[in-house]
Design an enzyme around this catalytic site. Structure first.
Site, PDB file in Angstrom:
ATOM      1  N   ASP A   8      56.701   2.529  28.772  1.00 22.91           N
ATOM      2  CA  ASP A   8      58.017   2.837  28.725  1.00 22.91           C
ATOM      3  C   ASP A   8      58.616   4.451  28.291  1.00 22.91           C
ATOM      4  OD1 ASP A   8      61.006   3.162  27.979  1.00 22.91           O
ATOM      5  OD2 ASP A   8      60.940   1.296  27.199  1.00 22.91           O
ATOM      6  N   TYR A  22      61.852  -0.800  21.559  1.00 28.67           N
ATOM      7  CA  TYR A  22      63.117  -0.824  21.604  1.00 28.67           C
ATOM      8  C   TYR A  22      63.458  -2.525  21.379  1.00 28.67           C
ATOM      9  CZ  TYR A  22      67.602  -0.965  24.207  1.00 28.67           C
ATOM     10  OH  TYR A  22      69.145  -0.999  24.519  1.00 28.67           O
ATOM     11  N   ARG A  52      69.861  -5.569  49.195  1.00 26.64           N
ATOM     12  CA  ARG A  52      68.968  -6.035  48.221  1.00 26.64           C
ATOM     13  C   ARG A  52      67.736  -5.517  48.332  1.00 26.64           C
ATOM     14  NH1 ARG A  52      67.029 -10.847  48.551  1.00 26.64           N
ATOM     15  NH2 ARG A  52      68.840 -11.831  49.038  1.00 26.64           N
ATOM     16  N   LYS A  86      69.538   6.601  29.991  1.00 22.33           N
ATOM     17  CA  LYS A  86      69.244   7.674  28.899  1.00 22.33           C
ATOM     18  C   LYS A  86      69.166   8.970  29.484  1.00 22.33           C
ATOM     19  CE  LYS A  86      69.319   3.677  26.666  1.00 22.33           C
ATOM     20  NZ  LYS A  86      68.025   3.048  26.359  1.00 22.33           N
TER      21      LYS A  86
END
Ligand SMILES: *Cc1c(COP(=O)(O)O)cnc(C)c1O
Length: 399
Positions: free
Chosen positions: A191, A119, A67, A216
Site C-alpha cells: 500500500d 490503516y 464498467r 490522498k
C-alpha cells in the site's frame, strides 16, 4: 486550423513520445494523456457515458461499457502505470475498493501476513474477510522482515505491507520482505498511499502488486475518493481486471478526471508537503509538551537510514505523542485554527486528528495497543500552507 489528418499525426507523435520513458515530473503531466483524438482537446475529456456505440456486430472502438472500460479511466490508468513503473493499472472507486479487489485474488483457506499497524479500514476489512470468507490474516510487526517467516506455511499466499505505516510512520524494508516472500512463493503487496510514487517505487524494490488510495496525495485536493491497483505481470493484470469488472468496483469517469488533474501537480505539492513536514517535525521535537515525534526524516527516527535508502521523500505525515492525558490531547485537537480536525490526509490543507478515536477507531483496542497506537498520539497531515503559519498555529494550540 489543423485538418483531421494533422490532428491524427500530432496525436500519433505525442503518443509515440509518451511511450519513450520521460522523467517522473514530465510523466505526471503527460503520460497517458495524449490530446483527445476527436478534437485535439489538450485536457483529457470526461467520457461520461455508460455505453459506447458499436460500428458493426462485434466491432467497437475499444470500449463497449463503462464498467469494463472507459477512455477517461484508461488515461488515468496509463498515467499511473508510468508513474509507478509497471505494466498495468486498474482505477477503482476508493482505496478500500482497491484493497477489496486485491483480496479477491485469494480464496478460502489461503493465508496472508499483514503489517500490524496498517490503516484502520484495512485491518477491519481483513478481519471481515477472515470471518466471512475464511482467509486467515496474521497481523505481524514487519519492521524486522524475517518476522514473517514465523507465520509462513503451505497456505500462505501473500505479504501485505504498508510503509510508512499509519499513524506511527514505522517502515518496512520492502526489498527485504520481497526477497523472503519470493523464496517462499508469496506475493508482495504494498500500500503506497502514504508516499505516492513520487516518494517510493515499490516495484523497483520487488513488489508484485501496489495499491493506492488516490484520495490522498495522488489527487491531493480532498475533493474525490478513489483508488488504484497496479501490477507487473500479465497473469495478475488479467486476474485483477476480471475481478474489478466482475465486482463492479471500477472508478467513475469524472472521479478519474479529477485524479488526473491532481496528479499534474504531484511533484510540486510533494516537495512542499515534505519541506513543511520536516520543519514541523523539528519544531515539535524541541517542544517540552511533546514526548515523542514520529517522522522518518528526523535522524532520531529509528529507521531513518532505511528511509533514506528506500524513499525518495520523507513524506508529509507527522505524528507525535503528547505529555499528559486525554484532556491535554483534546485541548490541542480543538485548539488549532489552521489545522482542521478531520480524518484523511494528503490534501493541500493541513489536518489534525486523533487516531485512537478517529482513523483507527475501527481497529479494536487490543490490536491498537499492540501496534503502539496509544490515546495520546496525535496525527498531522501537513499541507502546503506557509510553514511559519503552521508552526505558529501549533505553538498556540500546544500552549
Ligand atoms: C485512506 C487510506 C486507505 C483507504 O482509502 P479510501 O480512499 O479512504 O477508501 C487505504 N490505505 C491507506 C494507507 C490510506 O491512507
Amino acid at each position: 486550423m489543423l485538418v483531421r489528418e494533422e490532428v491524427f499525426l500530432f496525436c500519433f507523435i505525442v503518443n509515440l513520445l509518451n511511450e519513450v520513458s520521460m522523467s517522473f515530473q514530465t510523466d505526471t503531466i503527460h503520460a497517458g494523456v495524449g490530446p483527445d483524438k476527436a478534437y485535439g482537446a489538450i485536457m483529457t475529456p470526461i467520457y461520461q457515458s455508460s455505453t459506447f456505440v458499436f460500428e458493426d456486430i462485434g466491432k467497437h472502438r475499444g470500449f463497449d461499457y463503462t464498467r469494463s472500460g472507459n477512455p477517461t479511466r484508461k488515461a488515468l490508468e496509463d498515467n499511473l502505470c508510468s508513474l509507478e513503473g509497471c505494466s498495468s493499472a486498474v482505477a477503482v472507486t476508493t482505496g478500500m475498493a482497491a484493497i477489496t479487489s486485491t483480496l479477491n485474488i485469494f480464496k478460502s483457506g489461503d493465508e496472508i501476513i499483514c503489517t500490524d499497524d496498517c490503516y484502520g479500514g484495512t485491518s477491519r476489512l481483513m478481519k471481515t474477510v477472515e470471518e466471512h470468507f475464511g482467509i486467515k490474516v496474521h497481523f505481524v510487526n514487519l519492521q524486522e522482515a524475517s518476522n514473517l517467516l514465523l507465520y509462513v506455511n503451505e497456505s500462505t499466499k501473500a505479504v501485505w505491507v504498508e510503509t510508512p505505516s499509519n499513524p506511527l510512520l514505522n517502515l518496512v524494508d520492502i526489498h527485504a520482505v520481497a526477497l523472503l516472500a519470493k523464496t517462499h512463493g508469496l506475493l508482495t503487496i504494498v500500500d503506497n498511499t502514504f508516499l505516492s510514487p513520487y516518494g517510493q517505487k515499490p516495484f523497483e524494490l520487488g513488489a508484485d502488486i501496489v495499491v493506492h488510495s488516490t484520495t490522498k496525495y495522488l489527487n491531493g485536493h480532498s475533493d474525490v475518493v478513489g483508488g488504484a491497483v497496479l501490477s507487473n505481470s500479465e497473469d495478475l493484470d488479467a486476474r485483477l481486471k476480471f475481478i474489478v469488472n466482475a465486482l463492479g468496483t471500477c472508478a467513475q469517469p469524472f472521479d478519474c478526471w479529477l485524479v488526473l488533474r491532481g496528479i499534474k501537480t504531484l511533484v510540486v505539492r510533494m516537495r512542499e508537503h515534505e519541506r513543511n513536514a520536516h520543519a514541523v517535525a523539528e519544531y515539535l521535537e524541541k517542544h517540552p509538551k511533546v514526548k515523542r515525534v514520529f517522522y522518518p526524516g528526523l535522524p532520531a527516527h529509528p529507521q531513518h537510514e532505511l528511509a533514506k535508502l528506500q524513499q525518495r521523500s520523507f513524506g508529509g505525515m507527522v505524528s507525535f505523542e503528547l505529555e499528559g492525558g486525554i484532556e491535554d490531547v483534546n485541548r490541542v485537537l480543538t485548539g488549532t485554527k489552521l489545522f482542521a480536525l478531520a480524518e484523511s490526509l494528503g490534501g493541500v490543507e493541513s489536518l489534525i486528528e486523533h487516531p485512537a478515536t478517529m482513523s483507527h477507531a475501527s481497529m479494536d483496542r487490543d490490536h491498537r495497543e499492540a501496534a503502539g497506537i496509544t490515546d495520546t498520539i496525535i496525527r498531522l497531515s501537513i499541507g502546503i500552507e506557509d510553514r511559519d503559519d503552521l508552526i505558529e498555529d501549533l505553538r498556540i494550540a500546544l500552549g
